[in-house]
Design a protein around this motif. Structure first.
Motif, mmCIF file in Angstrom:
data_model
loop_
_atom_site.group_PDB
_atom_site.id
_atom_site.type_symbol
_atom_site.label_atom_id
_atom_site.label_comp_id
_atom_site.label_asym_id
_atom_site.label_seq_id
_atom_site.Cartn_x
_atom_site.Cartn_y
_atom_site.Cartn_z
ATOM 1 N N VAL A 12 0.825 -1.209 0.000
ATOM 2 C CA VAL A 12 0.000 0.000 0.000
ATOM 3 C C VAL A 12 0.858 1.257 0.000
ATOM 4 C CG1 VAL A 12 -1.712 1.318 1.299
ATOM 5 C CG2 VAL A 12 -1.948 -1.163 1.096
ATOM 6 N N SER A 13 1.878 1.300 0.834
ATOM 7 C CA SER A 13 2.732 2.492 0.914
ATOM 8 C C SER A 13 3.469 2.735 -0.398
ATOM 9 C CB SER A 13 3.738 2.354 2.062
ATOM 10 O OG SER A 13 3.084 2.290 3.311
ATOM 11 N N GLU A 146 -8.744 1.457 1.116
ATOM 12 C CA GLU A 146 -7.618 0.548 1.336
ATOM 13 C C GLU A 146 -7.680 -0.078 2.721
ATOM 14 O OE1 GLU A 146 -4.429 3.358 0.687
ATOM 15 O OE2 GLU A 146 -4.155 3.630 2.848
ATOM 16 N N TRP A 147 -7.158 -1.285 2.789
ATOM 17 C CA TRP A 147 -6.958 -1.973 4.061
ATOM 18 C C TRP A 147 -5.451 -2.059 4.269
ATOM 19 C CZ3 TRP A 147 -10.593 -6.885 3.411
ATOM 20 C CH2 TRP A 147 -11.920 -6.448 3.368
ATOM 21 N N THR A 148 -4.958 -1.358 5.260
ATOM 22 C CA THR A 148 -3.525 -1.366 5.541
ATOM 23 C C THR A 148 -3.129 -2.677 6.220
ATOM 24 O OG1 THR A 148 -3.851 -0.372 7.721
ATOM 25 C CG2 THR A 148 -3.537 1.138 5.837
ATOM 26 N N GLU A 150 -1.768 -3.073 9.018
ATOM 27 C CA GLU A 150 -2.110 -3.006 10.435
ATOM 28 C C GLU A 150 -3.581 -3.338 10.669
ATOM 29 O OE1 GLU A 150 1.427 -0.873 9.390
ATOM 30 O OE2 GLU A 150 -0.631 -0.563 8.690
ATOM 31 N N GLY A 200 -1.060 -4.922 1.669
ATOM 32 C CA GLY A 200 -2.435 -4.697 2.072
ATOM 33 C C GLY A 200 -3.348 -4.867 0.879
#
Length: 206
Positions: A12-13, A146-148, A150, A200
């Motif tokens: 994701v990042s 989005e689902w990170t 964490e 993610g």
């Protein structure tokens, strides 16, 4: 009218960092290898482009360069689809059979199923909102969320806690079979992500 949900497994990042990266090599690879896809999208949105909206490649270039973006809010959808293209080309497509097509409030119904199993850290309805990376302009369509890593870790821990409680009590929450199937698909997405550190899920509703 039905909707579709496209879901991708990726870092994701790193994906968000593509926005404003000015990566000319990435742009050239897309233009060289996926020119037919760009042309098809231009044909589909031909009327909007004739009215001044950017072409698929122009929107993609603006996203990768962090601007400039059209001042016309009716053109913003092209930047959302350009970001979706980046996700589709750099991530792995996840099985969306429980969500494409879907109608009405299906995403909120599945969220109710997730909550019934104690899962509150993630929501499929989030994919219908506009959570595009800055500085991309707001657009209603496509929705994005989005689902990170964490949140995924927390959601899976919540599910395991509920599973232990069900095993002890012998009583599972009463859910419709279609909802159970959709929830299991969501858990599959999360387990794929958990198996790859830093990964993610990014989803788009259109």
């Amino acid at each position: 009218m039905s909707s579709s949900l496209s879901v991708y497994l990726l870092d994701v990042s790193a994906t968000r960092a593509l926005v404003g990266s000015r990566d000319e090599q990435l742009l050239e690879v897309i233009r060289t290898n996926f020119g037919d896809d760009l042309a098809r999208d231009d044909d589909y949105f031909g009327d909007a482009i004739a009215d001044g909206a950017p072409t698929a490649y122009e929107a993609l270039r603006a996203v990768v360069h962090g601007g400039p973006f059209s001042d016309d809010k009716d053109h913003a959808f092209q930047y959302g689809y350009a970001y979706k293209r980046l996700c589709s080309l750099t991530g792995s497509f996840l099985d969306n059979s429980c969500f494409t097509p879907h109608r009405g409030d299906w995403l909120s119904v599945v969220d109710e199923g997730l909550r019934a199993l104690g899962i509150t850290a993630v929501s499929v309805e989030d994919f219908g909102y506009s959570d595009l990376p800055a500085p991309l302009p707001y657009t209603y369509m496509p929705g994005s969320g989005e689902w990170t890593p964490e949140r995924i870790t927390q959601a899976l821990e919540q599910f395991e806690a509920t599973k232990r409680a069900v095993d002890e009590s012998g009583q599972a929450p009463p859910l419709e079979p279609a909802v159970v199937e959709a929830v299991m698909q969501c858990l599959g997405w999360m387990r794929h992500a958990q198996a790859r550190p830093g990964f993610g899920v990014i989803g788009f509703r259109s």
